[in-house]
Design a protein around this motif. Structure first.
Motif, PDB file in Angstrom:
ATOM      1  N   PHE A 314       0.976  -1.183  -0.090  1.00 52.85           N
ATOM      2  CA  PHE A 314      -0.051   0.018   0.047  1.00 52.85           C
ATOM      3  C   PHE A 314       0.894   1.305   0.044  1.00 52.85           C
ATOM      4  N   VAL A 315       1.847   1.252   0.864  1.00 51.50           N
ATOM      5  CA  VAL A 315       2.855   2.500   0.690  1.00 51.50           C
ATOM      6  C   VAL A 315       3.464   2.749  -0.335  1.00 51.50           C
ATOM      7  N   ILE A 316       3.747   1.613  -0.956  1.00 51.55           N
ATOM      8  CA  ILE A 316       4.439   1.724  -2.196  1.00 51.55           C
ATOM      9  C   ILE A 316       3.684   2.357  -3.245  1.00 51.55           C
ATOM     10  N   SER A 317       2.382   1.830  -3.272  1.00 52.10           N
ATOM     11  CA  SER A 317       1.383   2.319  -4.267  1.00 52.10           C
ATOM     12  C   SER A 317       1.188   3.660  -3.949  1.00 52.10           C
ATOM     13  N   LEU A 318       0.921   4.136  -2.733  1.00 44.50           N
ATOM     14  CA  LEU A 318       0.743   5.595  -2.318  1.00 44.50           C
ATOM     15  C   LEU A 318       1.817   6.265  -2.937  1.00 44.50           C
ATOM     16  N   MET A 319       3.018   5.842  -2.525  1.00 45.81           N
ATOM     17  CA  MET A 319       4.135   6.629  -3.018  1.00 45.81           C
ATOM     18  C   MET A 319       4.256   7.007  -4.656  1.00 45.81           C
ATOM     19  N   LEU A 320       3.816   5.779  -5.507  1.00 47.60           N
ATOM     20  CA  LEU A 320       3.605   5.859  -6.876  1.00 47.60           C
ATOM     21  C   LEU A 320       2.676   6.916  -7.207  1.00 47.60           C
ATOM     22  N   HIS A 321       1.497   6.961  -6.673  1.00 49.04           N
ATOM     23  CA  HIS A 321       0.211   7.558  -6.876  1.00 49.04           C
ATOM     24  C   HIS A 321       0.768   9.091  -6.860  1.00 49.04           C
ATOM     25  N   CYS A 323       3.524  10.468  -6.644  1.00 48.22           N
ATOM     26  CA  CYS A 323       4.587  10.947  -7.623  1.00 48.22           C
ATOM     27  C   CYS A 323       4.023  11.230  -8.665  1.00 48.22           C
ATOM     28  N   ILE A 324       3.137  10.599  -9.277  1.00 49.18           N
ATOM     29  CA  ILE A 324       2.418  10.573 -10.554  1.00 49.18           C
ATOM     30  C   ILE A 324       1.561  11.944 -10.557  1.00 49.18           C
ATOM     31  N   THR A 325       0.808  11.983  -9.504  1.00 53.32           N
ATOM     32  CA  THR A 325      -0.043  13.117  -9.220  1.00 53.32           C
ATOM     33  C   THR A 325       0.685  14.273  -9.208  1.00 53.32           C
ATOM     34  N   ASP A 326       1.987  14.343  -8.498  1.00 51.70           N
ATOM     35  CA  ASP A 326       2.516  15.728  -8.574  1.00 51.70           C
ATOM     36  C   ASP A 326       3.091  15.878 -10.071  1.00 51.70           C
ATOM     37  N   ILE A 327       3.446  14.858 -10.761  1.00 54.33           N
ATOM     38  CA  ILE A 327       4.092  15.174 -11.750  1.00 54.33           C
ATOM     39  C   ILE A 327       3.128  15.704 -12.779  1.00 54.33           C
ATOM     40  N   SER A 328       1.875  15.150 -12.875  1.00 57.77           N
ATOM     41  CA  SER A 328       0.790  15.688 -13.719  1.00 57.77           C
ATOM     42  C   SER A 328       0.508  17.089 -13.371  1.00 57.77           C
ATOM     43  N   THR A 329       0.400  17.358 -11.787  1.00 57.40           N
ATOM     44  CA  THR A 329       0.181  18.488 -11.530  1.00 57.40           C
ATOM     45  C   THR A 329       1.079  19.595 -12.099  1.00 57.40           C
ATOM     46  N   LYS A 330       2.080  19.342 -11.711  1.00 58.83           N
ATOM     47  CA  LYS A 330       3.413  20.363 -12.204  1.00 58.83           C
ATOM     48  C   LYS A 330       3.382  20.444 -13.639  1.00 58.83           C
ATOM     49  N   THR A 331       3.103  19.429 -14.349  1.00 60.49           N
ATOM     50  CA  THR A 331       2.941  19.417 -15.927  1.00 60.49           C
ATOM     51  C   THR A 331       1.886  20.320 -16.258  1.00 60.49           C
ATOM     52  N   GLU A 332       0.804  20.171 -15.920  1.00 56.05           N
ATOM     53  CA  GLU A 332      -0.425  21.022 -16.207  1.00 56.05           C
ATOM     54  C   GLU A 332       0.030  22.565 -15.874  1.00 56.05           C
ATOM     55  N   SER A 333       0.548  22.623 -14.784  1.00 58.13           N
ATOM     56  CA  SER A 333       0.851  24.097 -14.370  1.00 58.13           C
ATOM     57  C   SER A 333       1.828  24.662 -15.263  1.00 58.13           C
ATOM     58  N   ARG A 334       2.852  24.049 -15.599  1.00 61.24           N
ATOM     59  CA  ARG A 334       3.947  24.524 -16.491  1.00 61.24           C
ATOM     60  C   ARG A 334       3.563  24.741 -17.994  1.00 61.24           C
ATOM     61  N   MET A 335       2.717  23.780 -18.467  1.00 63.21           N
ATOM     62  CA  MET A 335       2.175  23.915 -19.722  1.00 63.21           C
ATOM     63  C   MET A 335       1.039  24.453 -19.830  1.00 63.21           C
ATOM     64  N   LYS A 336       0.553  24.986 -18.848  1.00 65.88           N
ATOM     65  CA  LYS A 336      -0.917  25.667 -18.922  1.00 65.88           C
ATOM     66  C   LYS A 336      -1.958  25.043 -19.466  1.00 65.88           C
ATOM     67  N   PHE A 337      -1.946  23.695 -19.267  1.00 68.69           N
ATOM     68  CA  PHE A 337      -3.404  23.154 -19.860  1.00 68.69           C
ATOM     69  C   PHE A 337      -4.187  23.395 -18.637  1.00 68.69           C
ATOM     70  N   ASN A 338      -5.414  24.026 -19.397  1.00 75.52           N
ATOM     71  CA  ASN A 338      -6.705  24.398 -18.487  1.00 75.52           C
ATOM     72  C   ASN A 338      -7.651  23.343 -18.522  1.00 75.52           C
ATOM     73  N   THR A 339      -7.647  22.589 -17.072  1.00 79.05           N
ATOM     74  CA  THR A 339      -8.728  21.496 -17.272  1.00 79.05           C
ATOM     75  C   THR A 339     -10.071  21.778 -17.342  1.00 79.05           C
ATOM     76  N   GLU A 340     -10.310  23.011 -17.077  1.00 85.69           N
ATOM     77  CA  GLU A 340     -11.757  23.649 -17.025  1.00 85.69           C
ATOM     78  C   GLU A 340     -12.240  23.705 -18.460  1.00 85.69           C
ATOM     79  N   VAL A 341     -11.628  23.381 -19.635  1.00 81.99           N
ATOM     80  CA  VAL A 341     -12.006  23.435 -20.952  1.00 81.99           C
ATOM     81  C   VAL A 341     -12.693  21.946 -21.013  1.00 81.99           C
ATOM     82  N   VAL A 342     -12.453  20.948 -20.160  1.00 80.58           N
ATOM     83  CA  VAL A 342     -13.242  19.494 -20.578  1.00 80.58           C
ATOM     84  C   VAL A 342     -14.378  19.977 -19.893  1.00 80.58           C
ATOM     85  N   THR A 343     -15.594  19.684 -20.966  1.00 85.28           N
ATOM     86  CA  THR A 343     -17.006  19.786 -20.895  1.00 85.28           C
ATOM     87  C   THR A 343     -17.454  18.539 -20.643  1.00 85.28           C
TER      88      THR A 343
END
Length: 514
Positions: A314-321, A323-343
C-alpha cells in the motif's frame, strides 16, 4: 576564316543561327525545323511552297527530312565556339569590327565606315545590329514587315496586305500597333504595380508570421524539453525513494525472518536433546534407573500461527500515486493546460430521432431498428437519426472525447440550435449551421455547407477528441491514439451558441466519454 566559313555552313539561312534540329527539303537545303515550319505556314495561304534559299517551287507542302548527323555536328560546334556576342561588320573581312547598323534589305551588318558607303548608294531600312534577320522579313515575299493585322494577330508586308486572307481587315502600321500595345501595357502596369506591392507586403507579413511560428515552436520545444528534463530528474528521485523504501522493508522483513529462523533453530536444538535423552531411557533395561529419571518436559504445543512476511504494497502504491499526481499537476501548471476546458456533455432526449436510442446515463446514442415512439417535440429531428447535447457551448474553450463504433455510419460535430430538424438541410454538414467529421461507407470526411474534404482515419481508431475555441472560431478533431494526431481544423465566425451533435445509422453508436 576557316572558322567563319564553317559557322556559315552550319547556320540556318532563315534565322542566321546555328542549326537547331536541322531538316532538309527535296532540293537539299537545310534549315532549323521551327524556322522552316513557320515559313511554310506563312506560304500556306498562297498555295505555293518555296525554298527560302533556292526558290524552288512546289504545289504541295514540302516534306521535311531530319538529319541527325548534321544536328550533332552543330551541337558540338556550339559547345566549342568562343565568338563574341556582339554583331560584327559583314564587310570587315580581315578584322573583327563591331557593326552599328543592320540593313534589312541587304541582310548585312555594317560598321561606321561601311554604313556611310551604303547610305550613299541606297535608301534602305536600317535596324539596330542583329543576326536574326528572318523575324524582320516576310519569308514569302522577302519584304520587311510594315503592318500589323489585329484580327489575325500577325505581321504583314506590303504584299501580304493585298492577299485574300487579309482583305477588309483592320491593318495598321507596326509603329502605331506597337504604340497602341504600349498604351495597353502601361494601363496594365498601373494595375499590376499596386498588386505587386500588395503581394510584397503580404509576403513580408507571411514571413513575419513564419518567423513568429518558428519562435513559438522553439519556445514550446524549449519548455517541453525543460519539463521532461525535470520530470526525468523527479522520476529518478522518486524512483530512488521508492526503491529505498522497498530496500528498507526488505531489510526489516529479512531481519525478522532471520530472528525467527534463529529462534526455531534454538527450539529445534532443545527438542533434539530431549529426543536423544528419551530415546536413551527407552533402551535402558534397569527399571529403577528409568523410574528414577525425572520425566522430561514435552514442551509447549506450538499453536501460534506462522507469521507473514509481506512487503507493505500500500505504501509503495501510495508513493507511486503521489509521484504521478505531483508530476501531472506540475506538467499541467507549467504547460498551462486548462482542465476547465473539459466539458461534461449529456444527450438531450427531446432532440433525438425516434430511431435513436439514448442510454440512461445520457452518454450513448445508438441507431435502432425499433421506433421509440417519443412525444412530438419541436426540437426533435425527424429526417435524420441525430441528437444534440443538452449543454450549450459558447464564450470559451470546450473539449470532449467520444468513442465510436467500428461499423455503421456516424457523424460527430457541432451545430446551431436554429438548424433545421427535417428535410435535407437538417443533416449535419448539409447547411451553413453545422460542422462535422463523419464516417460514411468506411470513408472519413469533414463536412460543412454541403462541401466535403476527405480525411484518413485508421480503422483501428475508435476514440476521438473534439476541441472548440468558440471565440477564436476554431473547431478541431483529434485521433486519440499513441501518439495523438491532429485530423482537421475548421474555422468560422460563430454567431450562435453551439451544441455537440451526433448522427448514427446502420447500427452505429457514439459514446461520450467521461
Amino acid at each position: 576564316m576557316a572558322y567563319s566559313a564553317l559557322r556559315k555552313e552550319l547556320s540556318c539561312n532563315i534565322c542566321q543561327n546555328l542549326y537547331t534540329n536541322p531538316v532538309s527539303l527535296r532540293c537539299g537545303h537545310y534549315f532549323c525545323y521551327d524556322c522552316i515550319v513557320t515559313g511554310l505556314d506563312t506560304q500556306m495561304e498562297s498555295g505555293r511552297y518555296i525554298c527560302p534559299e533556292c526558290s524552288e517551287e512546289h504545289l504541295e507542302r514540302i516534306p521535311l527530312e531530319k538529319n541527325q548527323k548534321l544536328s550533332n555536328i552543330a551541337e558540338n560546334f556550339k559547345s566549342l565556339q568562343q565568338e563574341k556576342t556582339e554583331v560584327l561588320c559583314t564587310y570587315c573581312m580581315d578584322s573583327s569590327v563591331t557593326a552599328v547598323k543592320t540593313c534589312l534589305q541587304c541582310e548585312t551588318s555594317m560598321c561606321d565606315k561601311h554604313l556611310i558607303a551604303h547610305n550613299k548608294t541606297v535608301d534602305h531600312v536600317l535596324l539596330e545590329p542583329t543576326s536574326s534577320l528572318s523575324i524582320k522579313k516576310c519569308l514569302l515575299h522577302k519584304k520587311p514587315w510594315e503592318y500589323y493585322c489585329s484580327e489575325d494577330s500577325s505581321w504583314l508586308c506590303a504584299s501580304c496586305c493585298v492577299l485574300e486572307k487579309h482583305k477588309g481587315h483592320q491593318v495598321e502600321l507596326l509603329e502605331e500597333a506597337s504604340e497602341n500595345k504600349k498604351d495597353k501595357l502601361r494601363n496594365i502596369l498601373k494595375k499590376l504595380a499596386p498588386e505587386r506591392e500588395s503581394a510584397k507586403e503580404r509576403i513580408q507579413s507571411m514571413q513575419d508570421e513564419k518567423r513568429k511560428v518558428q519562435e513559438k515552436a522553439d519556445n514550446v520545444k524549449e519548455r517541453v524539453l525543460a519539463l521532461f528534463e525535470d520530470i526525468k530528474k523527479n522520476l529518478e528521485v522518486q524512483e530512488n525513494n521508492i526503491l529505498s523504501e522497498i530496500a528498507r522493508q526488505q531489510e526489516q522483513l529479512t531481519r525478522s525472518v532471520s530472528d525467527k529462523i534463529q529462534q526455531l533453530e534454538t527450539q529445534m536444538e532443545d527438542l533434539s536433546k530431549k529426543i536423544d535423552h528419551i530415546e536413551k531411557l527407552c533402551t535402558m533395561s534397569d527399571p529403577l534407573a528409568v523410574l528414577q529419571d525425572s520425566e522430561p518436559d514435552p514442551g509447549d504445543q506450538n499453536d501460534d500461527e506462522e507469521p507473514t512476511f509481506n512487503l507493505d504494497g500500500f505504501v509503495i502504491s501510495l508513493m507511486l500515486h503521489r509521484c504521478i499526481t505531483d508530476i501531472s499537476t506540475k506538467t499541467e501548471s507549467r504547460m498551462k493546460f486548462n482542465t476547465e476546458v473539459v466539458t461534461d456533455l449529456r444527450l438531450e432526449v427531446n432532440t433525438a430521432h425516434n430511431f435513436v436510442v439514448v442510454s440512461d446515463d445520457l452518454k450513448t446514442a445508438s441507431s435502432s431498428k425499433t421506433n421509440q415512439n417519443r412525444l412530438v417535440a419541436k426540437e426533435r429531428f425527424t429526417t435524420y437519426r441525430q441528437v444534440l447535447s443538452i449543454e450549450q457551448l459558447s464564450c470559451r474553450q470546450h473539449y470532449w472525447e467520444v468513442e465510436v463504433s467500428d461499423y455503421g455510419d456516424w457523424d460527430i460535430g457541432v451545430c446551431y440550435p436554429s438548424m433545421e430538424r427535417e428535410g435535407e438541410d437538417s443533416c449535419l454538414g448539409n447547411n451553413d449551421k453545422s460542422w462535422s467529421l463523419c464516417m460514411y461507407d468506411d470513408q472519413c470526411k469533414v463536412h460543412h455547407d454541403w462541401e466535403e474534404e476527405d480525411l484518413y482515419l485508421p480503422s483501428t481508431c475508435r476514440k476521438l477528441g473534439i476541441y472548440l475555441d468558440y471565440e477564436a472560431g476554431r473547431l478541431s478533431f483529434y485521433q486519440l491514439g499513441d501518439p495523438i494526431k491532429h485530423l482537421h481544423t475548421s474555422t468560422a465566425t460563430f454567431t450562435e451558441p453551439l451544441h455537440a451533435a451526433f448522427y448514427v445509422y446502420n447500427g452505429a453508436w457514439v459514446k461520450i466519454l467521461h
